[in-house]
Design a protein around this motif. Structure first.
Motif, PDB file in Angstrom:
ATOM      1  N   ARG A   1       9.677  -7.358  12.463  1.00  0.00           N
ATOM      2  CA  ARG A   1       9.766  -6.444  11.330  1.00  0.00           C
ATOM      3  C   ARG A   1      11.114  -6.590  10.620  1.00  0.00           C
ATOM      4  O   ARG A   1      12.110  -6.979  11.219  1.00  0.00           O
ATOM      5  CB  ARG A   1       9.563  -5.001  11.785  1.00  0.00           C
ATOM      6  CG  ARG A   1       8.140  -4.740  12.271  1.00  0.00           C
ATOM      7  CD  ARG A   1       7.924  -3.295  12.629  1.00  0.00           C
ATOM      8  NE  ARG A   1       6.514  -3.061  12.890  1.00  0.00           N
ATOM      9  CZ  ARG A   1       5.729  -2.325  12.131  1.00  0.00           C
ATOM     10  NH1 ARG A   1       6.202  -1.742  11.048  1.00  0.00           N
ATOM     11  NH2 ARG A   1       4.459  -2.142  12.455  1.00  0.00           N
TER      12      ARG A   1
ATOM     13  N   TYR B   1       3.713  -8.814  12.119  1.00  0.00           N
ATOM     14  CA  TYR B   1       3.947  -7.491  12.696  1.00  0.00           C
ATOM     15  C   TYR B   1       4.833  -7.558  13.943  1.00  0.00           C
ATOM     16  O   TYR B   1       5.390  -6.547  14.359  1.00  0.00           O
ATOM     17  CB  TYR B   1       2.615  -6.821  13.048  1.00  0.00           C
ATOM     18  CG  TYR B   1       1.814  -6.441  11.820  1.00  0.00           C
ATOM     19  CD1 TYR B   1       2.054  -5.238  11.175  1.00  0.00           C
ATOM     20  CD2 TYR B   1       0.848  -7.289  11.308  1.00  0.00           C
ATOM     21  CE1 TYR B   1       1.333  -4.877  10.043  1.00  0.00           C
ATOM     22  CE2 TYR B   1       0.121  -6.946  10.179  1.00  0.00           C
ATOM     23  CZ  TYR B   1       0.372  -5.743   9.546  1.00  0.00           C
ATOM     24  OH  TYR B   1      -0.334  -5.394   8.429  1.00  0.00           O
TER      25      TYR B   1
ATOM     26  N   THR C   1      10.127  -2.184   8.554  1.00  0.00           N
ATOM     27  CA  THR C   1       9.091  -2.478   7.566  1.00  0.00           C
ATOM     28  C   THR C   1       8.429  -3.819   7.877  1.00  0.00           C
ATOM     29  O   THR C   1       8.986  -4.642   8.616  1.00  0.00           O
ATOM     30  CB  THR C   1       9.679  -2.534   6.145  1.00  0.00           C
ATOM     31  OG1 THR C   1      10.654  -3.591   6.081  1.00  0.00           O
ATOM     32  CG2 THR C   1      10.333  -1.219   5.761  1.00  0.00           C
TER      33      THR C   1
ATOM     34  N   THR D   1       0.851  -1.186   0.000  1.00  0.00           N
ATOM     35  CA  THR D   1       0.000   0.000   0.000  1.00  0.00           C
ATOM     36  C   THR D   1       0.887   1.236   0.000  1.00  0.00           C
ATOM     37  O   THR D   1       1.900   1.286   0.714  1.00  0.00           O
ATOM     38  CB  THR D   1      -0.917   0.013   1.237  1.00  0.00           C
ATOM     39  OG1 THR D   1      -1.687  -1.195   1.248  1.00  0.00           O
ATOM     40  CG2 THR D   1      -1.856   1.210   1.200  1.00  0.00           C
ATOM     41  N   ASN D   2       0.526   2.226  -0.795  1.00  0.00           N
ATOM     42  CA  ASN D   2       1.345   3.429  -0.931  1.00  0.00           C
ATOM     43  C   ASN D   2       1.435   4.193   0.392  1.00  0.00           C
ATOM     44  O   ASN D   2       0.505   4.199   1.200  1.00  0.00           O
ATOM     45  CB  ASN D   2       0.763   4.340  -2.010  1.00  0.00           C
ATOM     46  CG  ASN D   2       0.743   3.656  -3.359  1.00  0.00           C
ATOM     47  OD1 ASN D   2       1.724   3.057  -3.779  1.00  0.00           O
ATOM     48  ND2 ASN D   2      -0.388   3.724  -4.039  1.00  0.00           N
ATOM     49  N   LYS D   3       2.586   4.832   0.569  1.00  0.00           N
ATOM     50  CA  LYS D   3       2.854   5.699   1.725  1.00  0.00           C
ATOM     51  C   LYS D   3       2.711   4.949   3.049  1.00  0.00           C
ATOM     52  O   LYS D   3       2.232   5.502   4.050  1.00  0.00           O
ATOM     53  CB  LYS D   3       1.945   6.926   1.697  1.00  0.00           C
ATOM     54  CG  LYS D   3       2.164   7.819   0.486  1.00  0.00           C
ATOM     55  CD  LYS D   3       1.303   9.065   0.530  1.00  0.00           C
ATOM     56  CE  LYS D   3       1.573   9.944  -0.686  1.00  0.00           C
ATOM     57  NZ  LYS D   3       0.756  11.168  -0.682  1.00  0.00           N
ATOM     58  N   THR D   4       3.123   3.665   3.035  1.00  0.00           N
ATOM     59  CA  THR D   4       3.157   2.863   4.264  1.00  0.00           C
ATOM     60  C   THR D   4       4.528   2.203   4.369  1.00  0.00           C
ATOM     61  O   THR D   4       5.356   2.306   3.462  1.00  0.00           O
ATOM     62  CB  THR D   4       2.072   1.762   4.252  1.00  0.00           C
ATOM     63  OG1 THR D   4       2.379   0.814   3.220  1.00  0.00           O
ATOM     64  CG2 THR D   4       0.691   2.353   4.017  1.00  0.00           C
ATOM     65  N   SER D   5       4.755   1.522   5.485  1.00  0.00           N
ATOM     66  CA  SER D   5       6.035   0.816   5.682  1.00  0.00           C
ATOM     67  C   SER D   5       5.981  -0.614   5.174  1.00  0.00           C
ATOM     68  O   SER D   5       6.841  -1.431   5.524  1.00  0.00           O
ATOM     69  CB  SER D   5       6.411   0.837   7.168  1.00  0.00           C
ATOM     70  OG  SER D   5       5.401   0.181   7.934  1.00  0.00           O
ATOM     71  N   GLN D   6       4.994  -0.929   4.354  1.00  0.00           N
ATOM     72  CA  GLN D   6       4.874  -2.278   3.813  1.00  0.00           C
ATOM     73  C   GLN D   6       5.916  -2.523   2.721  1.00  0.00           C
ATOM     74  O   GLN D   6       6.281  -1.602   1.987  1.00  0.00           O
ATOM     75  CB  GLN D   6       3.475  -2.496   3.245  1.00  0.00           C
ATOM     76  CG  GLN D   6       2.370  -2.469   4.283  1.00  0.00           C
ATOM     77  CD  GLN D   6       1.005  -2.631   3.654  1.00  0.00           C
ATOM     78  OE1 GLN D   6       0.867  -2.628   2.429  1.00  0.00           O
ATOM     79  NE2 GLN D   6      -0.021  -2.771   4.487  1.00  0.00           N
TER      80      GLN D   6
ATOM     81  N   SER E   1       9.411  -1.393  -1.932  1.00  0.00           N
ATOM     82  CA  SER E   1       8.807  -0.596  -0.871  1.00  0.00           C
ATOM     83  C   SER E   1       8.142   0.627  -1.495  1.00  0.00           C
ATOM     84  O   SER E   1       8.300   0.897  -2.693  1.00  0.00           O
ATOM     85  CB  SER E   1       9.867  -0.139   0.136  1.00  0.00           C
ATOM     86  OG  SER E   1      10.660   0.901  -0.414  1.00  0.00           O
TER      87      SER E   1
END
Length: 404
Positions: free
Chosen positions: A164, A161, A189, A138-143, A208
């Motif tokens: 990480r 979670y 992440t 997903t955009n603008k996340t730490s995924q 990322s």
């Protein structure tokens, strides 16, 4: 029809009274057929292998990629980005930040490449086709989404979670380092997917969001390492390249899909050339049967040649008879061989499963039928046959046709 062609046609259609000569002639024709058929099948095999290899190598390669020639990154000014949007041939483009990092998970570390992508990346590349497990980030996340090999080597699971993935990169600058925190930038992440493309990408890459990569590398918001473009269907690549170059300037180089895989293409072309030369050498050996067959026929028809010479045929006419006969044998043999090779290739592509040749239990050897390969084989075998016919016909001398 000329005199030489008429006689050559009769000689070609008639059998010799000597069975040994007939046998040698049949061997010569079979050699030509096998030579042209095998050459075409092998070239088709390499063409299929090339397409198969590039299919998996270029699956996430863009139509065009812009990279800086000065340093590792560049600033994409807002006015330049606005101009890129106005270029008619561009369907979409994605800003990328790509760099080497250290990946750490559950006490294990490995050098990796991070590829930070923006929200347009899914429009430039078909990410659904490379996902093996999980989902895209997903955009603008730490995924992040990791390669299959990275997932195995670091034992990374999905959506864990509690554990990480830590990404580290040395901080730029000078001065004495007194702690680990001073030496490295790091981000935490979480993995949401596993992709698989090829061994190189699977073992070394992690995707990322672009913001994560920029934070890790201390980049500005508009600082990137490259831009990947997808062109509209039917767009003129050269025209679009010129327009992009005019916007981004001379310090940016643009490469298309083929140029991005230049080393692989060179390797495949070299392998193809070496196999072609090797099989051509085998074909040359087989073509020597044509020389032997023609010389045996010349000796068998020695008295007939004396008669032809006596009624007015010139030495050139008599030589042309056997030259045409040898050339006709070669052309007929090469066409028949190409037809057999074509049927074999069709069977490998479209035929029943039990008649195909397999690389693995479930993967048939890839073949691709190319007209240029047909033409190459026909020209190669025909030229070799013509040279062989010229050599054999040159053995006829005036003394031979005079004395009988």
């Amino acid at each position: 029809m000329s005199f030489s062609t008429y006689i050559a046609k009769r000689y070609l259609r008639s059998k010799s009274s000597n069975n040994a000569i007939n046998f040698i002639t049949y061997i010569a024709i079979v050699g030509i057929v096998l030579g042209s058929a095998s050459l075409f099948v092998v070239l088709s095999g390499f063409a299929g292998l090339r397409e198969f290899t590039l299919q998996y190598t270029t699956i996430i390669d863009p139509d065009l990629k812009a990279e800086t020639t000065l340093g590792k990154s560049f600033i994409l000014e807002p006015n330049s980005e606005a101009k890129l949007r106005t270029i008619a041939g561009i369907a979409s483009y994605s800003k990328i930040v790509e760099e080497r990092v250290i990946g750490s998970f559950d006490g294990k570390k490995q050098p990796l490449f991070i590829k930070g992508v923006d929200s347009n990346y899914t429009q430039v590349n078909k990410v659904d086709s490379i996902l093996w497990q999980g989902s895209w980030l997903t955009n603008k996340t730490s995924q992040v989404v990791v390669g299959y090999g990275v997932s195995n080597s670091l034992n990374i699971g999905l959506l864990d979670y509690g554990k990480r993935i830590t990404l580290l990169v040395p901080k730029p600058g000078k001065g004495q380092i007194t702690s680990l925190e001073q030496a490295f930038n790091k981000v935490e992440t979480v993995n949401v997917g596993v992709f698989t493309v090829n061994e190189k990408l699977d073992d070394n890459y992690i995707f990322s969001a672009i913001e994560v990569a920029q934070e890790l590398l201390s980049f500005k918001d508009n600082q990137i390492t490259n831009i990947e473009f997808k062109l509209k269907e039917g767009a003129n690549e050269d025209e679009v390249k010129a327009q992009i170059q005019a916007v981004l300037g001379d310090n940016i180089t643009l490469k298309n899909t083929q140029q991005l895989n230049d080393a692989l293409n060179k390797m495949l072309n070299t392998e193809n050339l070496m196999v072609y030369l090797l099989l051509t050498l085998v074909s040359i050996i087989l073509i020597f049967n044509v020389i032997g067959s023609l010389i045996m026929m010349i000796l068998d028809k020695k008295r007939t040649l004396t008669t032809l010479y006596s009624i007015g045929a010139t030495l050139k006419d008599i030589r042309r008879i056997f030259f045409i006969q040898g050339a006709a044998m070669t052309i007929i043999g090469s066409l028949l061989g190409l037809f057999i090779g074509y049927l074999i290739s069709l069977n490998q592509i479209y035929g029943p499963e039990f008649l195909k040749v397999y690389i693995t239990p479930n993967l048939p050897y890839p073949l691709a039928i190319k007209f240029e390969n047909m033409l190459l084989v026909f020209i190669t075998i025909t030229v070799l046959g013509i040279i062989a016919s010229k050599i054999a016909s040159a053995r006829i001398t005036k003394d031979m046709v005079k004395t009988g």
